[in-house]
Enzyme design. Structure first.
Site, PDB file in Angstrom:
ATOM      1  N   HIS A  45      53.272 122.346 -16.130  1.00 39.77           N
ATOM      2  CA  HIS A  45      54.038 121.727 -17.207  1.00 39.77           C
ATOM      3  C   HIS A  45      53.138 121.260 -18.722  1.00 39.77           C
ATOM      4  O   HIS A  45      51.750 121.380 -18.520  1.00 39.77           O
ATOM      5  CB  HIS A  45      54.935 120.760 -16.994  1.00 39.77           C
ATOM      6  CG  HIS A  45      54.379 119.527 -16.590  1.00 39.77           C
ATOM      7  ND1 HIS A  45      53.567 119.481 -15.207  1.00 39.77           N
ATOM      8  CD2 HIS A  45      54.529 118.151 -17.116  1.00 39.77           C
ATOM      9  CE1 HIS A  45      53.287 118.011 -15.337  1.00 39.77           C
ATOM     10  NE2 HIS A  45      53.824 117.315 -16.270  1.00 39.77           N
ATOM     11  N   HIS A  47      52.485 118.905 -20.202  1.00 39.36           N
ATOM     12  CA  HIS A  47      51.947 117.565 -20.664  1.00 39.36           C
ATOM     13  C   HIS A  47      50.343 117.835 -20.522  1.00 39.36           C
ATOM     14  O   HIS A  47      49.749 118.274 -19.635  1.00 39.36           O
ATOM     15  CB  HIS A  47      52.208 116.398 -19.480  1.00 39.36           C
ATOM     16  CG  HIS A  47      53.764 116.220 -19.824  1.00 39.36           C
ATOM     17  ND1 HIS A  47      54.639 115.570 -18.728  1.00 39.36           N
ATOM     18  CD2 HIS A  47      54.588 116.193 -20.867  1.00 39.36           C
ATOM     19  CE1 HIS A  47      55.812 115.479 -19.174  1.00 39.36           C
ATOM     20  NE2 HIS A  47      55.770 115.905 -20.523  1.00 39.36           N
ATOM     21  N   ASP A  49      47.963 115.914 -19.573  1.00 41.40           N
ATOM     22  CA  ASP A  49      47.287 115.486 -18.484  1.00 41.40           C
ATOM     23  C   ASP A  49      47.224 116.530 -17.290  1.00 41.40           C
ATOM     24  O   ASP A  49      46.375 116.621 -16.323  1.00 41.40           O
ATOM     25  CB  ASP A  49      47.540 114.188 -17.920  1.00 41.40           C
ATOM     26  CG  ASP A  49      49.049 114.132 -17.404  1.00 41.40           C
ATOM     27  OD1 ASP A  49      50.037 114.497 -18.014  1.00 41.40           O
ATOM     28  OD2 ASP A  49      49.550 113.690 -16.392  1.00 41.40           O
ATOM     29  N   HIS A  50      47.980 117.750 -17.732  1.00 37.48           N
ATOM     30  CA  HIS A  50      47.963 118.994 -16.525  1.00 37.48           C
ATOM     31  C   HIS A  50      47.419 120.045 -17.302  1.00 37.48           C
ATOM     32  O   HIS A  50      46.700 121.018 -16.682  1.00 37.48           O
ATOM     33  CB  HIS A  50      49.430 118.958 -16.299  1.00 37.48           C
ATOM     34  CG  HIS A  50      49.835 117.983 -15.595  1.00 37.48           C
ATOM     35  ND1 HIS A  50      50.044 117.818 -14.064  1.00 37.48           N
ATOM     36  CD2 HIS A  50      50.443 116.681 -16.049  1.00 37.48           C
ATOM     37  CE1 HIS A  50      50.467 116.645 -13.991  1.00 37.48           C
ATOM     38  NE2 HIS A  50      50.716 115.975 -14.726  1.00 37.48           N
ATOM     39  N   HIS A 101      61.512 117.251 -15.011  1.00 36.88           N
ATOM     40  CA  HIS A 101      60.415 116.328 -15.564  1.00 36.88           C
ATOM     41  C   HIS A 101      60.371 116.751 -16.935  1.00 36.88           C
ATOM     42  O   HIS A 101      60.248 115.956 -17.849  1.00 36.88           O
ATOM     43  CB  HIS A 101      59.217 116.295 -14.576  1.00 36.88           C
ATOM     44  CG  HIS A 101      58.026 115.458 -15.176  1.00 36.88           C
ATOM     45  ND1 HIS A 101      57.794 114.343 -15.340  1.00 36.88           N
ATOM     46  CD2 HIS A 101      56.703 116.024 -15.842  1.00 36.88           C
ATOM     47  CE1 HIS A 101      56.903 113.796 -15.828  1.00 36.88           C
ATOM     48  NE2 HIS A 101      56.169 114.897 -16.097  1.00 36.88           N
ATOM     49  N   ASP A 120      54.118 117.498 -11.520  1.00 33.06           N
ATOM     50  CA  ASP A 120      54.995 116.311 -11.572  1.00 33.06           C
ATOM     51  C   ASP A 120      56.528 116.500 -11.131  1.00 33.06           C
ATOM     52  O   ASP A 120      57.330 115.577 -11.795  1.00 33.06           O
ATOM     53  CB  ASP A 120      54.938 115.549 -13.083  1.00 33.06           C
ATOM     54  CG  ASP A 120      53.671 115.369 -13.485  1.00 33.06           C
ATOM     55  OD1 ASP A 120      52.641 115.409 -12.466  1.00 33.06           O
ATOM     56  OD2 ASP A 120      53.340 114.905 -14.373  1.00 33.06           O
ATOM     57  N   HIS A 158      49.487 113.718  -9.156  1.00 35.79           N
ATOM     58  CA  HIS A 158      48.916 112.453  -9.390  1.00 35.79           C
ATOM     59  C   HIS A 158      48.760 111.699  -8.171  1.00 35.79           C
ATOM     60  O   HIS A 158      49.312 111.802  -7.127  1.00 35.79           O
ATOM     61  CB  HIS A 158      49.879 111.576 -10.045  1.00 35.79           C
ATOM     62  CG  HIS A 158      49.992 112.052 -11.621  1.00 35.79           C
ATOM     63  ND1 HIS A 158      49.046 111.423 -12.571  1.00 35.79           N
ATOM     64  CD2 HIS A 158      50.769 112.749 -12.203  1.00 35.79           C
ATOM     65  CE1 HIS A 158      49.591 111.946 -13.753  1.00 35.79           C
ATOM     66  NE2 HIS A 158      50.358 112.793 -13.529  1.00 35.79           N
TER      67      HIS A 158
HETATM   68 FE    FE Z   1      51.382 113.992 -15.138  1.00 34.37          FE
HETATM   69 ZN    ZN Z   2      54.069 115.147 -16.792  1.00 31.01          ZN
END
Ligand code: FE
Ligand code: ZN
Length: 242
Positions: A45, A47, A49-50, A101, A120, A158
């Protein structure tokens, strides 16, 4: 990588694929050290952090990025939703759309490797926050996720397992499997070891978000006759405040 993110690398000794590189640097360092060539970048996805490392990895190796069909990730080469025709590193790959999400979230299932990369959507012991979908949509995605074989390993995005299981003990305090898993996870975490992957079977037994039918959980929430979606929504609400 980053604070508590996981990026995962699959390889066959020569070529490698990475899932959710939130940062390129540790991936480049690892590939260099073990002498692997990157052939695919997967992102679940949009975001950061990915996927923040995806462009740099794509540039470094000239490899395609496979990910959500979403204008927020314009550098994706193969935009995917539900898709079953892929073969990666000679392994068949099934992509599943799992909105909730985010609306374009996808997960990657390698049936022959018995591995699923859940980003996520499904966490070990929990699930992602519902940022773009509704509880009904998210629950549907989780159900889809756990439709794979029970022995499938779950690789999530995570390291949230301990906190998730602490929450699980509050809504299902008599579930012995939850307490046992929490003890196992604490043991690993004290030694700075990962608690991921788990398996679909373990998630079914201990993840409260997959247990909306549990009589004990329903009684604890005072929702004995509510719908599964309502129980799920209440769990998510409580977890958001936990
Ligand atoms: Fe995340
Ligand atoms: Zn996320």
């Amino acid at each position: 990588m980053l604070a508590d993110n996981y990026a995962w690398i699959l390889h066959n000794g020569v070529d490698a694929a990475v899932v959710d590189p939130g940062d390129a640097e540790p991936v480049l360092r690892f590939l260099e050290r073990v002498k692997l060539r990157l052939s695919h970048v997967f992102i679940t996805h949009h975001h950061a952090d990915h996927c923040a490392g995806a462009v740099e990895l794509k540039r470094a190796f000239g490899c395609p990025v496979i990910g959500p069909d979403d204008v927020r990730v314009p550098y994706v080469d193969h935009a995917v939703r539900d898709y079953g025709g892929f073969s990666v590193l000679s392994e068949s790959l099934q992509v599943m759309a799992t909105p909730g999400h985010t609306m374009t979230h996808v997960i990657f299932h390698f049936p022959n490797l018995r591995a699923i990369f859940t980003g996520d959507t499904l966490f070990c012991g929990g699930c992602g926050r519902i940022l773009e979908g509704t509880p009904a949509v998210m629950l549907q995605s989780l159900i889809k996720c756990i439709g794979v074989e029970d022995i499938t390993s779950v690789y999530c995005g995570h390291e949230y397992t301990e906190e998730n299981l602490l929450f699980a003990t509050t809504v299902e305090p008599d579930n012995k499997d939850v307490w046992q898993r929490l003890a196992d996870v604490k043991y690993l975490q004290r030694r700075n070891l990962p608690t991921v992957p788990s398996t679909i079977a373990v998630e079914r037994a201990t993840n409260p978000f997959l247990r909306t039918g549990s009589p004990e959980l329903r009684k604890k929430l005072g929702m004995q006759s509510a719908t599964g979606v309502d129980v799920f929504a209440e769990l998510r609400k409580r977890k958001d405040r936990f």
